[in-house]
Design a protein around this motif. Structure first.
Motif, mmCIF file in Angstrom:
data_model
loop_
_atom_site.group_PDB
_atom_site.id
_atom_site.type_symbol
_atom_site.label_atom_id
_atom_site.label_comp_id
_atom_site.label_asym_id
_atom_site.label_seq_id
_atom_site.Cartn_x
_atom_site.Cartn_y
_atom_site.Cartn_z
ATOM 1 N N MET A 6 -66.784 -39.329 -30.955
ATOM 2 C CA MET A 6 -67.660 -38.479 -30.278
ATOM 3 C C MET A 6 -68.540 -39.509 -29.593
ATOM 4 N N ALA A 7 -69.490 -39.256 -28.538
ATOM 5 C CA ALA A 7 -70.626 -39.944 -28.392
ATOM 6 C C ALA A 7 -71.514 -39.443 -27.543
ATOM 7 N N VAL A 8 -72.722 -40.041 -27.526
ATOM 8 C CA VAL A 8 -73.811 -39.358 -26.672
ATOM 9 C C VAL A 8 -74.377 -40.327 -25.639
ATOM 10 N N ALA A 9 -74.413 -40.249 -24.434
ATOM 11 C CA ALA A 9 -74.757 -41.022 -23.560
ATOM 12 C C ALA A 9 -76.117 -41.825 -23.929
ATOM 13 N N PRO A 10 -76.138 -43.026 -23.591
ATOM 14 C CA PRO A 10 -77.529 -43.668 -23.938
ATOM 15 C C PRO A 10 -78.558 -43.341 -23.156
ATOM 16 N N LEU A 11 -79.851 -43.535 -23.434
ATOM 17 C CA LEU A 11 -80.988 -43.185 -22.666
ATOM 18 C C LEU A 11 -81.413 -44.852 -22.181
ATOM 19 N N GLY A 12 -82.292 -44.888 -21.046
ATOM 20 C CA GLY A 12 -82.834 -46.115 -20.631
ATOM 21 C C GLY A 12 -84.197 -46.643 -21.609
ATOM 22 N N PRO A 13 -84.467 -47.656 -21.585
ATOM 23 C CA PRO A 13 -85.685 -48.262 -22.551
ATOM 24 C C PRO A 13 -86.838 -47.327 -22.675
ATOM 25 N N ASP A 14 -87.032 -46.474 -21.510
ATOM 26 C CA ASP A 14 -88.291 -45.623 -21.437
ATOM 27 C C ASP A 14 -87.850 -44.053 -21.720
ATOM 28 N N GLY A 15 -86.501 -43.935 -22.310
ATOM 29 C CA GLY A 15 -86.193 -42.631 -22.734
ATOM 30 C C GLY A 15 -85.625 -41.887 -21.415
ATOM 31 N N SER A 16 -85.577 -42.332 -20.366
ATOM 32 C CA SER A 16 -85.044 -41.565 -19.314
ATOM 33 C C SER A 16 -83.434 -41.876 -19.185
ATOM 34 N N PRO A 17 -82.904 -40.843 -18.407
ATOM 35 C CA PRO A 17 -81.458 -40.773 -18.317
ATOM 36 C C PRO A 17 -80.937 -41.876 -17.697
ATOM 37 N N VAL A 18 -79.859 -42.532 -17.868
ATOM 38 C CA VAL A 18 -79.231 -43.706 -17.182
ATOM 39 C C VAL A 18 -77.847 -43.359 -16.792
ATOM 40 N N ASP A 19 -77.297 -43.977 -15.834
ATOM 41 C CA ASP A 19 -75.934 -43.761 -15.418
ATOM 42 C C ASP A 19 -74.890 -43.608 -16.550
ATOM 43 N N PRO A 20 -74.216 -42.686 -16.956
ATOM 44 C CA PRO A 20 -73.443 -42.703 -18.004
ATOM 45 C C PRO A 20 -72.157 -43.220 -18.066
ATOM 46 N N ARG A 21 -71.645 -43.461 -16.924
ATOM 47 C CA ARG A 21 -70.170 -43.815 -16.572
ATOM 48 C C ARG A 21 -69.702 -44.977 -17.301
ATOM 49 N N PRO A 22 -70.650 -46.288 -17.162
ATOM 50 C CA PRO A 22 -70.131 -47.140 -18.237
ATOM 51 C C PRO A 22 -70.027 -47.017 -19.534
ATOM 52 N N ALA A 23 -70.953 -46.012 -20.128
ATOM 53 C CA ALA A 23 -70.889 -45.764 -21.542
ATOM 54 C C ALA A 23 -69.712 -45.080 -22.008
ATOM 55 N N PHE A 24 -69.413 -44.135 -21.057
ATOM 56 C CA PHE A 24 -68.219 -43.321 -20.953
ATOM 57 C C PHE A 24 -66.957 -44.011 -20.989
ATOM 58 N N ALA A 25 -66.681 -44.995 -19.936
ATOM 59 C CA ALA A 25 -65.651 -45.734 -19.837
ATOM 60 C C ALA A 25 -65.282 -46.409 -21.319
ATOM 61 N N ARG A 26 -66.427 -47.195 -21.929
ATOM 62 C CA ARG A 26 -66.250 -47.727 -23.190
ATOM 63 C C ARG A 26 -65.830 -46.670 -24.123
ATOM 64 N N LEU A 27 -66.526 -45.619 -24.124
ATOM 65 C CA LEU A 27 -65.960 -44.616 -25.101
ATOM 66 C C LEU A 27 -64.405 -44.190 -25.043
ATOM 67 N N ALA A 28 -64.041 -43.990 -23.626
ATOM 68 C CA ALA A 28 -62.454 -43.944 -23.371
ATOM 69 C C ALA A 28 -61.748 -44.944 -23.895
ATOM 70 N N ALA A 29 -62.128 -46.165 -23.622
ATOM 71 C CA ALA A 29 -61.336 -47.452 -24.273
ATOM 72 C C ALA A 29 -61.345 -47.230 -25.654
ATOM 73 N N LEU A 30 -62.368 -46.960 -26.493
ATOM 74 C CA LEU A 30 -62.213 -47.009 -27.948
ATOM 75 C C LEU A 30 -61.436 -45.821 -28.339
ATOM 76 N N ALA A 31 -61.599 -44.649 -28.043
ATOM 77 C CA ALA A 31 -60.838 -43.641 -28.025
ATOM 78 C C ALA A 31 -59.069 -43.857 -28.145
ATOM 79 N N ALA A 32 -58.988 -44.728 -26.901
ATOM 80 C CA ALA A 32 -57.307 -45.013 -26.886
ATOM 81 C C ALA A 32 -57.063 -46.089 -27.929
ATOM 82 N N GLU A 33 -57.876 -46.815 -28.471
ATOM 83 C CA GLU A 33 -57.659 -47.631 -29.698
ATOM 84 C C GLU A 33 -57.585 -46.764 -30.691
#
Length: 244
Positions: free
Chosen positions: A173-200
């Motif tokens: 499981m994961a929660v998409a990270p926020l930017g330094p000021d707490g605002s939403p950022v593009d979650p796609r890179p984080a979710f791609a990393r999660l997908a790779a870890l899930a595969a491992e």
């Protein structure tokens, strides 16, 4: 608002969320049924859980034991699966293990040990997801308010869970990270990393197929990255009950 009016409101919201999931799944070449909607019912009353169950919702999530425990007691007859998604302290493990079907926020070995012992005392087998910290911070550890294990330690933590007699490793499981000021950022890179870890994790533990990611604002990106479960609160139930 009468129960009938609230039910109609929830039904309309559910239809919209399911439509979003369906479109996202189609765009990713997946079947909509591959994605389970987990309704996050925190701050909302048990009566809403009952209405959601009547509307076909099979999974609900809570993030605070002091709210989840009495709500589960009131709704224990519904047959829904209860997910605990909040940060969990070891001293709450015994309480949560009594009612939760899935604990999605396991991020350290000592919590694994506490949950295994507690589930065994209750005579239950508890499904566990390893929460992955996806935020990029200088020392490599996730901010405390988002939680999650260091990505470099996820597979080892999964191994620990898999070795427990009263826990079943479900996946990650994961929660998409926020930017330094707490605002939403593009979650796609984080979710791609999660997908790779899930595969491992799946390569080492083939039955650990769950990828829980995505919320009201980013469920499309999560489904595109392979999420099997999306945790949706606001888009289903509305703004927090106390803020309406």
């Amino acid at each position: 608002m009468t129960p009938a009016q609230r039910s109609a409101e929830l039904a309309a919201n559910l239809a919209e969320v399911h439509a979003r999931i369906g479109l996202a799944a189609a765009a990713a070449g997946r079947a909509p049924d591959d994605v389970t909607l987990v309704a996050v019912t925190k701050t909302w009353p048990a009566s809403d859980v009952r209405l959601l169950a009547a509307l076909g919702v099979t999974d609900v999530a809570e993030n605070r034991d002091q709210e989840a425990r009495p709500k589960h007691e009131e709704c224990a007859d519904l047959g829904v699966r209860w997910h605990f998604v909040g940060q969990l302290q070891r001293n709450k493990a015994r309480s949560v293990a009594a009612y939760a079907d899935v604990v999605e926020s396991v991020d350290r070995p000592e919590l694994v040990t506490a949950l295994d012992r507690a589930a065994g005392e209750h005579g239950r087998v508890l499904e566990v997801l390893v929460q992955v910290g996806l935020a990029d911070v200088p020392d490599g550890s996730p901010p405390a308010h988002r939680g999650g294990a260091d990505p470099r330690e996820v597979l080892a933590l999964a191994d620990v869970v898999a070795g427990c007699s009263s826990l079943r490793l479900g996946g990650v499981m994961a929660v998409a990270p926020l930017g330094p000021d707490g605002s939403p950022v593009d979650p796609r890179p984080a979710f791609a990393r999660l997908a790779a870890l899930a595969a491992e994790v799946r390569a080492a533990h083939p039955s650990a197929t769950v990828v829980s990611a995505g919320m009201s604002g980013d469920l499309e990106e999560a489904v595109a990255a392979g999420a099997t479960h999306v945790r949706v609160g606001t888009a289903v139930l509305g703004g927090r009950a106390g803020l309406r």
